[in-house]
Write an enzyme that holds these catalytic residues in place. Structure first.
Site, PDB file in Angstrom:
ATOM      1  N   GLU A 260      14.240   1.699   4.355  1.00 33.36           N
ATOM      2  CA  GLU A 260      14.719   3.081   4.310  1.00 33.36           C
ATOM      3  C   GLU A 260      14.377   3.703   2.959  1.00 33.36           C
ATOM      4  O   GLU A 260      14.699   3.099   1.926  1.00 33.36           O
ATOM      5  CB  GLU A 260      16.223   3.122   4.564  1.00 33.36           C
ATOM      6  CG  GLU A 260      16.537   2.687   5.991  1.00 33.36           C
ATOM      7  CD  GLU A 260      18.016   2.739   6.359  1.00 33.36           C
ATOM      8  OE1 GLU A 260      18.849   3.089   5.500  1.00 33.36           O
ATOM      9  OE2 GLU A 260      18.338   2.438   7.512  1.00 33.36           O
ATOM     10  N   HIS A 278      19.739   7.835   8.319  1.00 37.67           N
ATOM     11  CA  HIS A 278      20.961   7.033   8.107  1.00 37.67           C
ATOM     12  C   HIS A 278      22.164   7.943   7.809  1.00 37.67           C
ATOM     13  O   HIS A 278      22.853   7.775   6.795  1.00 37.67           O
ATOM     14  CB  HIS A 278      20.749   6.019   6.972  1.00 37.67           C
ATOM     15  CG  HIS A 278      21.652   4.828   7.102  1.00 37.67           C
ATOM     16  ND1 HIS A 278      21.282   3.559   6.796  1.00 37.67           N
ATOM     17  CD2 HIS A 278      22.947   4.723   7.519  1.00 37.67           C
ATOM     18  CE1 HIS A 278      22.278   2.720   7.004  1.00 37.67           C
ATOM     19  NE2 HIS A 278      23.315   3.415   7.459  1.00 37.67           N
TER      20      HIS A 278
END
Ligand code: NAD
Length: 526
Positions: A260, A278
């Site tokens: 990420e 997220h």
């Protein structure tokens, strides 16, 4: 008011209000680490989100600090070990985000079924492509939920409002929980094959890493969607890309990624994915609830009531600690053994302390330790000595503790029995010559050092069976280091424990199970 609470990161006002009647509240949302080091000695509690780092240095500079509260879930910014060493509780608010994440999951499902994200960019680019965005209804479709914890259950409730039929895969939930939620529990393969929409709500563990990879995509319906708001790494992203780009499945919605941000991911090129950064847990309500939850937990501690969400363990007094410490290693091994041999949801755990050990105080710590070992591998929330009993209770597991004077000739012995939906496991262990040993498995006498990799087989006690299992292991180049056999009667069922030098792969276990007169086989790694 003699208690002081420092609020070091901006939290919802409602959390601050909760505390005002019990403590002097000092909000300082921009406090630097240097300042924190200077003032922390004046505070009984500190509330943080993710900005403030509660380091070992900060903890060691404290004087009367009793609680470090994280108004949220993850505690990466708190040195939990240092806090535990100082007897400071670390609390969090794991339930604060469940509804928020469940709603985001539903959002991704709707975005996929109605192509909302791609239709949005089309309209914004000046187009009006009504024919291009034909969607599907969720009504009457089957939703497969993998992991039926806090978030999974909220998704189930919401899916019912959409008229979906819901099936669930979670080998660790009890039948009672499943029937209370009115869901059908199935095995993973059935869930994958029958779901029109599949959504993942399990923690990332060695067991769930790449849980959904090429073979699973091949089993999925052609028109199925998959959604992951849990953790990156549960879906194999390369295999997902292949499945999406060859239309093996219809689409995917992801809030979490293996890396990420997913900078060079091929998934970014595809039209049939909806991706969010997220943010499944990011709502003002989740933040408000987190603030209220931790404020109430702090209030409880100030009033002398045990809080619910403590994530570290209490410090035992030295005398008790020294008495029970030798059993920690045994308990850890028994717990690990139990969870690896149990099949399906655990319903009951009974622990009996025998011999001298039955006279010791604080058995509950040892029982909690077993629960910790058994529940930690399957849950996202950290299970520790403080919350183990509550977590077990919440999951409908009946835990009983007994004492027996007779220890079968040993000084002390611990017997743990675990009942799950598909099998009962019982193990008896002792601590002798500074070593834990397992002396009974499912009523069969053995003498096993609980260490390394073992293959445990149940079979009919007759000539040739031990040989056939040994040969099968040998065929796969797995070396046997030690062997132990236990039986109750000649010609009845027997158990064999083989200590092996390599991990026994699942396919070898399946081959062993197929051997004539072999009733069961399981690999355990201690
Ligand atoms: P939880 O601990 O309440 O529930 C997890 C469930 O998974 C349990 O019921 C457990 O029995 C089950 N499980 C464990 N191993 C399994 C397996 N191998 N197969 C099937 N089921 C298994 O956790 P939760 O609070 O519901 O969180 C679920 C997931 O959501 C976690 O991965 C968590 O990290 C993630 N999460 C993501 C966000 C986000 O921002 N995207 C926010 C919060 C939580």
């Amino acid at each position: 008011m003699d208690k002081k609470v420092l609020i070091a990161d901006q939290i919802n006002e409602k959390g601050i209000d909760e505390l005002k009647d019990i403590a002097e509240v000092v909000p300082n949302f921009t406090i630097s680490n240097e300042e924190l080091l200077k003032v922390i000695k004046d505070f009984d509690a500190i509330i943080v989100r993710s900005r403030t780092k509660v380091t070992r240095e900060v903890i060691e500079a404290s004087d009367k600090l009793k609680i470090i509260a994280r108004a949220g879930v993850g505690v990466d910014n708190v040195d939990v070990q240092a806090a535990t060493e100082r007897g400071i509780m670390v609390i969090n608010a794991p339930e604060s985000t469940s509804i928020t994440v469940a709603e985001h999951t539903m959002g991704l499902i709707l975005a996929l079924s109605r192509k909302i994200a791609i239709a949005d960019s089309s309209v914004k680019s000046g187009k009006w492509e009504k024919g291009r965005f034909m969607g599907i209804e969720l009504n009457g479709k089957t939703l497969g939920v993998i992991g039926m914890g806090r978030i999974g259950s909220q998704v189930v409730t919401r899916s019912k409002a959409f008229g979906m039929d819901t099936i669930v895969y979670d080998p660790y939930i009890t039948k009672k929980t499943a029937s209370e939620l009115g869901v059908t529990v199935v095995d993973l393969e059935t869930l994958i094959k029958e779901s029109d929409v599949m959504t993942i709500h399990v923690p990332l563990t060695p067991e769930t890493k790449y849980l959904i990879s090429k073979p699973q995509f091949e089993m999925m319906k052609e028109n199925a969607f998959i959604v992951n708001c849990a953790r990156g790494g549960i879906i194999n992203e390369d295999d997902l890309y292949d499945a999406l780009s060859t239309d093996e499945i219809r689409g995917a919605g992801l809030d979490v990624f293996e890396n990420e941000p997913p900078k060079n991911s091929k998934l970014l090129e595809l039209d049939n994915v909806v991706l969010t950064p997220h943010i499944a847990a990011s709502t003002s309500e989740a933040q408000r609830d987190a603030a209220i939850i931790v404020a109430n937990e702090i209030k409880k501690v100030f009033k002398g009531i045990s809080p619910k969400n403590v994530i570290n363990m209490p410090v035992l007094d030295p005398e008790t600690f020294n008495l029970i410490k030798p059993y920690f290693a045994l308990i850890e091994k028994i717990g690990k053994f139990m969870i690896q041999t149990a099949k399906g949801n655990i319903n009951e755990i009974d622990v009996t302390y025998c011999g001298e050990l039955s006279e010791f105080p604080k058995h509950d710590i040892l029982t909690r330790m077993i629960l910790q070992e058994v529940l930690n591998p399957i849950l996202n929330e950290p299970v520790n000595l403080v919350n183990a009993t509550t977590v077990a209770e919440n999951r409908g597991i009946i835990v009983t503790e007994g004492k027996r004077y007779d220890a079968k000739g040993y000084k002390s012995l611990i017997k743990v029995e675990m009942k799950s939906d598909y099998n009962d496991v019982s193990v008896e262990g002792i601590f002798t010559h500074q070593q834990p040993r397992i002396v009974m498995i499912n009523g069969y006498k053995v003498d096993v050092e609980p260490e390394g990799t073992m293959l445990i087989s149940k079979y009919k006690d007759k000539p040739g069976i031990i040989g056939s299992i040994g040969t099968k292991i040998g065929e796969h180049n797995i070396n046997i280091a030690k062997m132990q056999v236990g039986r109750k009667e000649l010609g009845g069922e027997a158990v064999m424990v083989l200590k092996v030098d390599q991990i026994v792969p699942e396919f070898v276990i399946l081959e062993i199970k197929k051997l004539e007169d072999v009733h069961d086989a399981v690999a355990v790694n201690l």
